[in-house]
Design a protein around this motif. Structure first.
Motif, PDB file in Angstrom:
ATOM      1  N   ARG A   1     126.080 -31.365  39.996  1.00 28.67           N
ATOM      2  CA  ARG A   1     126.984 -30.274  39.618  1.00 28.67           C
ATOM      3  C   ARG A   1     128.384 -30.772  39.261  1.00 28.67           C
ATOM      4  NH1 ARG A   1     125.711 -24.870  42.369  1.00 28.67           N
ATOM      5  NH2 ARG A   1     123.470 -25.013  42.612  1.00 28.67           N
ATOM      6  N   ASP A   2     128.959 -31.592  40.108  1.00 30.05           N
ATOM      7  CA  ASP A   2     130.319 -32.057  39.854  1.00 30.05           C
ATOM      8  C   ASP A   2     130.388 -32.876  38.575  1.00 30.05           C
ATOM      9  OD1 ASP A   2     131.264 -30.770  42.108  1.00 30.05           O
ATOM     10  OD2 ASP A   2     131.170 -32.545  43.376  1.00 30.05           O
ATOM     11  N   PHE A   3     129.371 -33.677  38.332  1.00 28.92           N
ATOM     12  CA  PHE A   3     129.344 -34.438  37.090  1.00 28.92           C
ATOM     13  C   PHE A   3     129.266 -33.489  35.896  1.00 28.92           C
ATOM     14  CE2 PHE A   3     126.974 -36.355  33.591  1.00 28.92           C
ATOM     15  CZ  PHE A   3     127.862 -37.360  33.252  1.00 28.92           C
ATOM     16  N   CYS A   4     128.444 -32.456  36.007  1.00 26.46           N
ATOM     17  CA  CYS A   4     128.316 -31.459  34.939  1.00 26.46           C
ATOM     18  C   CYS A   4     129.679 -30.845  34.628  1.00 26.46           C
ATOM     19  CB  CYS A   4     127.322 -30.371  35.339  1.00 26.46           C
ATOM     20  SG  CYS A   4     127.144 -29.035  34.144  1.00 26.46           S
ATOM     21  N   VAL A   5     130.406 -30.473  35.662  1.00 30.92           N
ATOM     22  CA  VAL A   5     131.730 -29.878  35.473  1.00 30.92           C
ATOM     23  C   VAL A   5     132.650 -30.865  34.770  1.00 30.92           C
ATOM     24  CG1 VAL A   5     133.776 -29.025  36.702  1.00 30.92           C
ATOM     25  CG2 VAL A   5     131.492 -28.283  37.401  1.00 30.92           C
ATOM     26  N   ILE A   6     132.658 -32.101  35.224  1.00 33.16           N
ATOM     27  CA  ILE A   6     133.505 -33.119  34.594  1.00 33.16           C
ATOM     28  C   ILE A   6     133.100 -33.314  33.136  1.00 33.16           C
ATOM     29  CG2 ILE A   6     134.053 -35.581  34.543  1.00 33.16           C
ATOM     30  CD1 ILE A   6     133.694 -35.531  37.613  1.00 33.16           C
TER      31      ILE A   6
ATOM     32  N   LEU B   1     131.520 -31.493  30.957  1.00 33.67           N
ATOM     33  CA  LEU B   1     131.704 -30.419  30.000  1.00 33.67           C
ATOM     34  C   LEU B   1     133.110 -29.834  29.986  1.00 33.67           C
ATOM     35  CD1 LEU B   1     128.220 -28.866  30.564  1.00 33.67           C
ATOM     36  CD2 LEU B   1     128.966 -30.278  28.661  1.00 33.67           C
ATOM     37  N   ARG B   2     133.840 -29.996  31.069  1.00 35.83           N
ATOM     38  CA  ARG B   2     135.194 -29.465  31.091  1.00 35.83           C
ATOM     39  C   ARG B   2     136.204 -30.495  30.602  1.00 35.83           C
ATOM     40  NH1 ARG B   2     137.360 -27.792  36.766  1.00 35.83           N
ATOM     41  NH2 ARG B   2     137.483 -30.046  36.949  1.00 35.83           N
ATOM     42  N   GLU B   3     135.986 -31.731  30.929  1.00 31.95           N
ATOM     43  CA  GLU B   3     137.004 -32.746  30.691  1.00 31.95           C
ATOM     44  C   GLU B   3     136.773 -33.637  29.474  1.00 31.95           C
ATOM     45  OE1 GLU B   3     139.770 -32.860  32.291  1.00 31.95           O
ATOM     46  OE2 GLU B   3     139.227 -31.461  33.877  1.00 31.95           O
ATOM     47  N   SER B   4     135.582 -33.717  28.998  1.00 34.52           N
ATOM     48  CA  SER B   4     135.312 -34.716  27.970  1.00 34.52           C
ATOM     49  C   SER B   4     135.816 -34.337  26.591  1.00 34.52           C
ATOM     50  CB  SER B   4     133.817 -35.022  27.918  1.00 34.52           C
ATOM     51  OG  SER B   4     133.103 -33.842  27.756  1.00 34.52           O
TER      52      SER B   4
ATOM     53  N   SER C   1     124.346 -23.969  32.009  1.00 32.76           N
ATOM     54  CA  SER C   1     124.465 -24.534  33.358  1.00 32.76           C
ATOM     55  C   SER C   1     125.911 -24.487  33.836  1.00 32.76           C
ATOM     56  CB  SER C   1     123.965 -25.980  33.375  1.00 32.76           C
ATOM     57  OG  SER C   1     122.590 -26.029  33.101  1.00 32.76           O
ATOM     58  N   LEU C   2     126.826 -24.910  32.987  1.00 32.63           N
ATOM     59  CA  LEU C   2     128.238 -24.934  33.352  1.00 32.63           C
ATOM     60  C   LEU C   2     128.749 -23.530  33.679  1.00 32.63           C
ATOM     61  CD1 LEU C   2     130.841 -26.639  33.607  1.00 32.63           C
ATOM     62  CD2 LEU C   2     131.309 -26.047  31.223  1.00 32.63           C
ATOM     63  N   HIS C   3     128.347 -22.566  32.900  1.00 29.40           N
ATOM     64  CA  HIS C   3     128.765 -21.178  33.132  1.00 29.40           C
ATOM     65  C   HIS C   3     128.390 -20.738  34.549  1.00 29.40           C
ATOM     66  CE1 HIS C   3     129.534 -16.952  32.420  1.00 29.40           C
ATOM     67  NE2 HIS C   3     128.292 -16.684  32.802  1.00 29.40           N
TER      68      HIS C   3
END
Length: 189
Positions: free
Chosen positions: A96-101, A103-106, A160-162
């Motif tokens: 999950r945390d990787f997903c957030v990073i 898609l949010r940060e890249s 997924s991110l949503h």
């Protein structure tokens, strides 16, 4: 068993980038979370940007290898796409945390975007080949395979991110059923 320093730094960076975002995270934060000296991080990574790109590269490689290891030659293109959707959803649920990073940060700095796109391209080329295979055998519509691969990845990733950012229940089976319908059956009745 004692974790290696690189593993500690890797997990700490994921935690800190996920919580604070790239811009607000500091190497001091990461060092404190990993319980290592800041110099130890700089021994392995020249900058916060390099550490971030390492995280993205490792995560994308983990996703790609996880999918490729389960693809079997005798599977139909449809079965392969279903497997990819299922594996992406499971991956984002597990990391999950990787997903957030990811898609949010890249989509930050231009250099980061270019590097991210290269890493993502490696994964999406797996999907693209399957789409081309499905087009060639007549099981898929004649579409631009590159567009289809980015749409399939994006659909799973953003859905997924949503859920993950909304702190809702991450129902992998329900999400898979919806995405499978949309990807392989369309929205229209």
């Amino acid at each position: 068993m004692r974790k290696s320093k690189t593993s500690l730094i890797f997990q700490a960076a994921i935690d800190v980038f996920s919580e604070k975002g790239f811009d607000k995270a500091t190497m001091d934060d990461i060092a404190a979370r990993a319980n290592v000296a800041k110099g130890t991080i700089y021994y392995h990574f020249k900058s916060k940007e390099e550490l971030f790109l390492f995280l993205v590269e490792e995560g994308m490689e983990l996703l790609r290898e996880g999918v490729e290891s389960k693809l079997i030659d005798d599977m139909t293109p449809r079965e392969k796409i279903e497997l990819i959707l299922r594996e992406q959803i499971a991956f984002f649920g597990q990391y999950r945390d990787f997903c957030v990073i990811l898609l949010r940060e890249s989509w930050g700095a231009e250099d980061r975007q270019l590097e991210f796109r290269k890493m993502l391209r490696s994964y999406m080329s797996v999907i693209e080949k399957i789409v081309q295979e499905g087009i060639a055998d007549g099981s898929f519509h004649d579409v631009t395979a590159e567009n289809a691969s980015s749409a399939l990845f994006g659909m799973g990733a953003i859905a997924s991110l949503h859920i993950l950012l909304g702190k809702g229940e991450y129902n992998e089976e329900g999400l898979f059923a919806d995405l499978k319908q949309l990807a392989l059956g369309g929205l229209l009745k």
